[in-house]
Enzyme design. Structure first.
Site, PDB file in Angstrom:
ATOM      1  N   GLY A   7       2.929  12.839   3.455  1.00  0.00           N
ATOM      2  CA  GLY A   7       2.919  11.622   4.263  1.00  0.00           C
ATOM      3  C   GLY A   7       4.353  11.203   4.522  1.00  0.00           C
ATOM      4  N   ALA A   8       4.819  11.376   5.745  1.00  0.00           N
ATOM      5  CA  ALA A   8       6.214  11.075   6.085  1.00  0.00           C
ATOM      6  C   ALA A   8       6.378   9.714   6.737  1.00  0.00           C
ATOM      7  CB  ALA A   8       6.774  12.165   6.998  1.00  0.00           C
ATOM      8  N   VAL A  11       6.315   4.646   3.636  1.00  0.00           N
ATOM      9  CA  VAL A  11       6.332   4.753   2.177  1.00  0.00           C
ATOM     10  C   VAL A  11       6.810   6.135   1.746  1.00  0.00           C
ATOM     11  CG1 VAL A  11       4.947   4.703   0.063  1.00  0.00           C
ATOM     12  CG2 VAL A  11       4.537   3.018   1.866  1.00  0.00           C
ATOM     13  N   ASP A  32       3.738  16.244   6.738  1.00  0.00           N
ATOM     14  CA  ASP A  32       2.911  15.306   7.505  1.00  0.00           C
ATOM     15  C   ASP A  32       2.048  16.101   8.477  1.00  0.00           C
ATOM     16  OD1 ASP A  32       3.185  12.037   7.871  1.00  0.00           O
ATOM     17  OD2 ASP A  32       2.343  13.013   9.650  1.00  0.00           O
ATOM     18  N   ARG A  88      -7.654  -3.348   0.630  1.00  0.00           N
ATOM     19  CA  ARG A  88      -7.476  -1.963   0.201  1.00  0.00           C
ATOM     20  C   ARG A  88      -8.828  -1.256   0.121  1.00  0.00           C
ATOM     21  NH1 ARG A  88      -3.617  -4.806  -2.951  1.00  0.00           N
ATOM     22  NH2 ARG A  88      -1.482  -4.050  -2.691  1.00  0.00           N
ATOM     23  N   ASN A 120      -4.159   4.123  -0.834  1.00  0.00           N
ATOM     24  CA  ASN A 120      -5.115   3.073  -1.198  1.00  0.00           C
ATOM     25  C   ASN A 120      -6.536   3.393  -0.735  1.00  0.00           C
ATOM     26  OD1 ASN A 120      -3.690   1.017  -2.629  1.00  0.00           O
ATOM     27  ND2 ASN A 120      -2.560   0.573  -0.771  1.00  0.00           N
ATOM     28  N   HIS A 175      -5.407  -1.983  -8.863  1.00  0.00           N
ATOM     29  CA  HIS A 175      -4.355  -2.286  -7.893  1.00  0.00           C
ATOM     30  C   HIS A 175      -5.002  -2.909  -6.657  1.00  0.00           C
ATOM     31  CE1 HIS A 175      -0.684  -1.981  -5.596  1.00  0.00           C
ATOM     32  NE2 HIS A 175      -1.207  -1.119  -4.740  1.00  0.00           N
TER      33      HIS A 175
END
Length: 312
Positions: A7-8, A11, A32, A88, A120, A175
């Site tokens: 995942g680019a 985050v 990605d 989330r 999430n 979370h």
């Protein structure tokens, strides 16, 4: 040492940036699914090497997991981010299939890998990664509690007028905006309980602000935060790579600890070269134990969705 970030987006790229600045690996792979996206981020980041003085090679790839082969650690940030008003929990349907596919592909090329899950709903995605891969529980870590605890210390520092570095404070539980439990009764300012300096109203305000920390930022900037999540993810990776044996709160698989089984939940742990090296017992009063039970029930309901939909 090779570290992969899947995942680019904001985050993932921030996590990678923190990792290369600290020179935690010879190579960081940024992956990605969007054509050219990771390659562009990697090239941009690499062009800071002469200015920042790091030697880490940054490789960007489009959905080619063979390039991640031999990774010691991977951080999974893939999935859609939260939008304003979105919980989330609402992300579960979209992100579950993504995280399952990512975890299985990473393990295919790096059988000894340790996974750090950021996607999430984080506790459920960490549980999914564990069940989908069959990895031992010490090699799957959900980052969420590390971020929540940093946000807790930020809120305390503002109210106390103190350095965040002088504060020790942790958040346990799920979370989520309603499931996390900031343990203000256990928080200290250089060994002195913070409750000695704060009124009950101040304490309640800090706890509430911590719990909605992510949602507050989502409302302000229109998407999920990235600087603090990226720094928290990199901190977990650093403790693994450098065998720091630091105490973090993170989501780990519980098998009787704290009275819960077959669930991933945020509790205090020690992180070192083998991943989760120890789950630390903690004395909770009746109120906090009851809140932890409520949190676990909420997380379990999300886990049940995975089973009901056939994802697990």
């Amino acid at each position: 040492m090779k570290i992969t970030i899947v995942g680019a987006g904001a985050v993932g790229a921030t996590t990678a940036d923190n990792i290369v600045r600290k020179e935690l690996a010879e190579e960081v792979v940024l992956l990605d699914i969007k054509e050219g996206f990771a390659e562009g981020k990697a090239q941009d980041m690499s062009q800071t090497a002469a200015l920042l003085g790091f030697d880490t090679t940054i490789t960007g790839v489009t959905n080619d997991y063979s390039k991640t082969a031999g990774s010691s650690v991977a951080v999974i940030t893939s999935g859609i981010p939260r939008k304003p008003g979105m919980t989330r929990e609402e992300l579960i349907g979209t992100n579950a299939s993504i995280v399952k596919d990512v975890a299985e592909n990473l393990l295919k090329y790096s059988p000894e890998i340790i996974l750090v899950v950021v996607s999430n709903p984080m506790d459920t995605m960490t549980y999914l990664a564990l069940k989908a891969t069959g990895l031992p529980k010490n090699r799957i870590i959900g980052m969420g509690g590390t971020l929540d605890s940093a946000r807790f210390r930020y809120q305390l520092s503002k109210k106390l007028g103190a350095s965040a570095g002088d504060l020790n404070a942790i958040v346990i539980g799920g979370h989520g905006d309603t499931t996390m439990i900031p343990l203000i009764k256990h928080a200290t300012w250089n060994s002195i309980p913070v409750t000695e300096f704060l009124s009950s109203e101040d304490q309640e305000e800090i706890v509430k602000a911590t719990m909605v920390g992510g949602a507050t930022l989502t409302k302000l900037i229109g998407t999920s935060a990235w600087y603090a999540p990226g720094a928290a993810s990199a901190a977990v990776v650093e403790s693994i790579v450098r065998d720091q044996k630091k105490l973090f709160t993170a989501s780990v698989y519980l098998d009787g600890e704290y009275g819960f089984s077959d669930i991933n939940l945020g509790v205090p742990i020690i992180i070192g070269k083998s991943g989760v090296e120890k789950i630390l017992p903690m004395s909770l009063d009746d109120e906090d134990q009851a809140r932890l039970s409520e949190s676990a029930n909420a997380v379990q309901k999300m886990n049940d969705v995975l089973k009901d939909t056939g994802i697990l």
